[in-house]
Motif scaffolding. Structure first.
Motif, PDB file in Angstrom:
ATOM      1  N   GLY A  15       0.842  -1.206   0.000  1.00  0.00           N
ATOM      2  CA  GLY A  15       0.000   0.000   0.000  1.00  0.00           C
ATOM      3  C   GLY A  15       0.866   1.241   0.000  1.00  0.00           C
ATOM      4  N   ASN A  16       0.674   2.086   1.001  1.00  0.00           N
ATOM      5  CA  ASN A  16       1.464   3.313   1.110  1.00  0.00           C
ATOM      6  C   ASN A  16       2.544   3.203   2.177  1.00  0.00           C
ATOM      7  OD1 ASN A  16      -0.178   3.372   3.380  1.00  0.00           O
ATOM      8  ND2 ASN A  16      -0.489   5.589   3.288  1.00  0.00           N
ATOM      9  N   THR A  17       3.006   1.958   2.453  1.00  0.00           N
ATOM     10  CA  THR A  17       4.058   1.758   3.448  1.00  0.00           C
ATOM     11  C   THR A  17       5.216   0.967   2.846  1.00  0.00           C
ATOM     12  OG1 THR A  17       3.070  -0.291   4.306  1.00  0.00           O
ATOM     13  CG2 THR A  17       2.418   1.787   5.389  1.00  0.00           C
ATOM     14  N   ILE A  18       6.380   1.112   3.486  1.00  0.00           N
ATOM     15  CA  ILE A  18       7.585   0.379   3.103  1.00  0.00           C
ATOM     16  C   ILE A  18       8.162  -0.237   4.367  1.00  0.00           C
ATOM     17  CG2 ILE A  18       9.064   2.437   3.304  1.00  0.00           C
ATOM     18  CD1 ILE A  18      10.691   1.306   0.908  1.00  0.00           C
ATOM     19  N   PHE A  19       8.679  -1.464   4.243  1.00  0.00           N
ATOM     20  CA  PHE A  19       9.264  -2.122   5.403  1.00  0.00           C
ATOM     21  C   PHE A  19      10.691  -1.615   5.567  1.00  0.00           C
ATOM     22  CE2 PHE A  19      11.073  -5.557   7.946  1.00  0.00           C
ATOM     23  CZ  PHE A  19      10.096  -5.661   8.922  1.00  0.00           C
ATOM     24  N   CYS A  20      10.978  -1.012   6.715  1.00  0.00           N
ATOM     25  CA  CYS A  20      12.280  -0.399   6.974  1.00  0.00           C
ATOM     26  C   CYS A  20      13.343  -1.466   7.218  1.00  0.00           C
ATOM     27  CB  CYS A  20      12.198   0.545   8.165  1.00  0.00           C
ATOM     28  SG  CYS A  20      13.795   1.308   8.564  1.00  0.00           S
ATOM     29  N   LEU A  21      14.471  -1.320   6.521  1.00  0.00           N
ATOM     30  CA  LEU A  21      15.581  -2.253   6.647  1.00  0.00           C
ATOM     31  C   LEU A  21      16.189  -2.265   8.047  1.00  0.00           C
ATOM     32  CD1 LEU A  21      17.381  -1.319   3.300  1.00  0.00           C
ATOM     33  CD2 LEU A  21      16.084  -3.410   3.755  1.00  0.00           C
ATOM     34  N   ILE A  22      16.092  -1.179   8.773  1.00  0.00           N
ATOM     35  CA  ILE A  22      16.712  -1.064  10.101  1.00  0.00           C
ATOM     36  C   ILE A  22      15.686  -1.162  11.225  1.00  0.00           C
ATOM     37  CG2 ILE A  22      18.106   0.420  11.624  1.00  0.00           C
ATOM     38  CD1 ILE A  22      19.532  -0.744   9.087  1.00  0.00           C
ATOM     39  N   ARG A  23      14.614  -0.408  11.137  1.00  0.00           N
ATOM     40  CA  ARG A  23      13.614  -0.392  12.210  1.00  0.00           C
ATOM     41  C   ARG A  23      12.764  -1.652  12.232  1.00  0.00           C
ATOM     42  NH1 ARG A  23      11.924   5.685  10.611  1.00  0.00           N
ATOM     43  NH2 ARG A  23      12.554   4.802   8.621  1.00  0.00           N
ATOM     44  N   MET A  54      23.624   1.329  13.030  1.00  0.00           N
ATOM     45  CA  MET A  54      22.830   2.408  12.428  1.00  0.00           C
ATOM     46  C   MET A  54      21.737   2.878  13.372  1.00  0.00           C
ATOM     47  SD  MET A  54      22.390   1.073   8.559  1.00  0.00           S
ATOM     48  CE  MET A  54      23.820   0.877   7.514  1.00  0.00           C
ATOM     49  N   ARG A  55      21.547   4.176  13.412  1.00  0.00           N
ATOM     50  CA  ARG A  55      20.469   4.797  14.168  1.00  0.00           C
ATOM     51  C   ARG A  55      19.682   5.670  13.197  1.00  0.00           C
ATOM     52  NH1 ARG A  55      22.619   1.464  16.511  1.00  0.00           N
ATOM     53  NH2 ARG A  55      23.625   1.476  18.523  1.00  0.00           N
ATOM     54  N   LEU A  56      18.358   5.524  13.209  1.00  0.00           N
ATOM     55  CA  LEU A  56      17.514   6.335  12.332  1.00  0.00           C
ATOM     56  C   LEU A  56      16.679   7.295  13.160  1.00  0.00           C
ATOM     57  CD1 LEU A  56      16.228   3.722   9.743  1.00  0.00           C
ATOM     58  CD2 LEU A  56      18.341   5.035   9.753  1.00  0.00           C
ATOM     59  N   GLU A  57      16.581   8.513  12.658  1.00  0.00           N
ATOM     60  CA  GLU A  57      15.803   9.566  13.314  1.00  0.00           C
ATOM     61  C   GLU A  57      16.153   9.678  14.799  1.00  0.00           C
ATOM     62  OE1 GLU A  57      11.729   8.840  12.093  1.00  0.00           O
ATOM     63  OE2 GLU A  57      12.113  10.011  10.283  1.00  0.00           O
ATOM     64  N   GLN A  58      17.452   9.717  15.057  1.00  0.00           N
ATOM     65  CA  GLN A  58      17.961   9.864  16.417  1.00  0.00           C
ATOM     66  C   GLN A  58      17.652  11.273  16.929  1.00  0.00           C
ATOM     67  OE1 GLN A  58      22.185   9.275  16.644  1.00  0.00           O
ATOM     68  NE2 GLN A  58      22.272   9.531  18.848  1.00  0.00           N
ATOM     69  N   THR A  59      17.074  11.352  18.124  1.00  0.00           N
ATOM     70  CA  THR A  59      16.711  12.644  18.704  1.00  0.00           C
ATOM     71  C   THR A  59      17.961  13.358  19.218  1.00  0.00           C
ATOM     72  OG1 THR A  59      14.551  11.800  19.343  1.00  0.00           O
ATOM     73  CG2 THR A  59      15.295  13.798  20.444  1.00  0.00           C
ATOM     74  N   LEU A  60      18.064  14.639  18.875  1.00  0.00           N
ATOM     75  CA  LEU A  60      19.179  15.483  19.296  1.00  0.00           C
ATOM     76  C   LEU A  60      18.629  16.692  20.035  1.00  0.00           C
ATOM     77  CD1 LEU A  60      20.933  15.674  15.819  1.00  0.00           C
ATOM     78  CD2 LEU A  60      21.484  14.085  17.649  1.00  0.00           C
ATOM     79  N   SER A  61      19.313  17.120  21.063  1.00  0.00           N
ATOM     80  CA  SER A  61      18.958  18.352  21.759  1.00  0.00           C
ATOM     81  C   SER A  61      20.023  19.387  21.455  1.00  0.00           C
ATOM     82  CB  SER A  61      18.883  18.127  23.268  1.00  0.00           C
ATOM     83  OG  SER A  61      17.833  17.250  23.568  1.00  0.00           O
ATOM     84  N   TYR A  62      19.577  20.508  20.908  1.00  0.00           N
ATOM     85  CA  TYR A  62      20.512  21.551  20.526  1.00  0.00           C
ATOM     86  C   TYR A  62      19.898  22.898  20.878  1.00  0.00           C
ATOM     87  CZ  TYR A  62      23.745  24.241  17.679  1.00  0.00           C
ATOM     88  OH  TYR A  62      24.691  25.133  17.263  1.00  0.00           O
ATOM     89  N   PHE A  63      20.482  23.594  21.853  1.00  0.00           N
ATOM     90  CA  PHE A  63      19.953  24.877  22.331  1.00  0.00           C
ATOM     91  C   PHE A  63      18.452  24.813  22.583  1.00  0.00           C
ATOM     92  CE2 PHE A  63      23.794  26.651  20.153  1.00  0.00           C
ATOM     93  CZ  PHE A  63      24.393  27.141  21.294  1.00  0.00           C
TER      94      PHE A  63
END
Length: 143
Positions: A15-23, A54-63
């Motif tokens: 459909g409108n989804t793809i299976f993520c190789l990492i997640r 590998m890390r995908l969409e890793q949260t970063l805190s910046y200022f």
């Protein structure tokens, strides 16, 4: 989806989804996600990058701002080796995108920075006097 200037692979699409190789789960298939999955395939299949680093969409805190890096690759010591910012193919890779990945790198301190929209790709390596543009993506380091 648009043909990219990245190696083709058998993407698992439903459909409108793809299976993520990492997640290892179904993700909404946006043009940016299409680029990300193709770039992950390049890293894993053609350049020897291990999925476990590998890390995908890793949260970063910046200022006090919360941001997410698209693809972060760690070396065997757990340090950031490669930081990749993926964009949709219709997004121009301009100074704004370079600034974005550079801002993320102030937190992550990566050896390599890359940007891609699936049609154009740029990579830089950290040197003594700043980052130097390279012509090829590095293989995963064998430390």
């Amino acid at each position: 989806m648009q043909t990219l200037k990245l190696p083709e692979f058998e993407a698992n699409i439903k459909g409108n989804t793809i299976f993520c190789l990492i997640r290892r789960k179904w993700i909404i298939l946006t043009p940016e996600e299409w680029v990300r999955q193709h770039f992950l395939n390049l890293l894993i299949t053609h350049l020897g990058y291990p999925k476990g680093m590998m890390r995908l969409e890793q949260t970063l805190s910046y200022f006090r701002n919360q941001k997410r890096s698209d693809i972060t690759i760690l070396d065997k010591d757990g340090n950031t080796y490669l930081l990749v910012e993926c964009k949709s193919p219709d997004v121009k890779l301009d100074q704004k995108v370079v600034n974005q990945v550079s801002e993320y790198n102030k937190v992550l301190n990566s050896k390599y920075l890359a940007i891609t929209n699936g049609l154009s790709h740029f990579i830089w390596e950290r040197g003594v006097d700043g980052f130097i543009q390279k012509n090829e993506f590095p293989s995963y380091p064998n430390q």
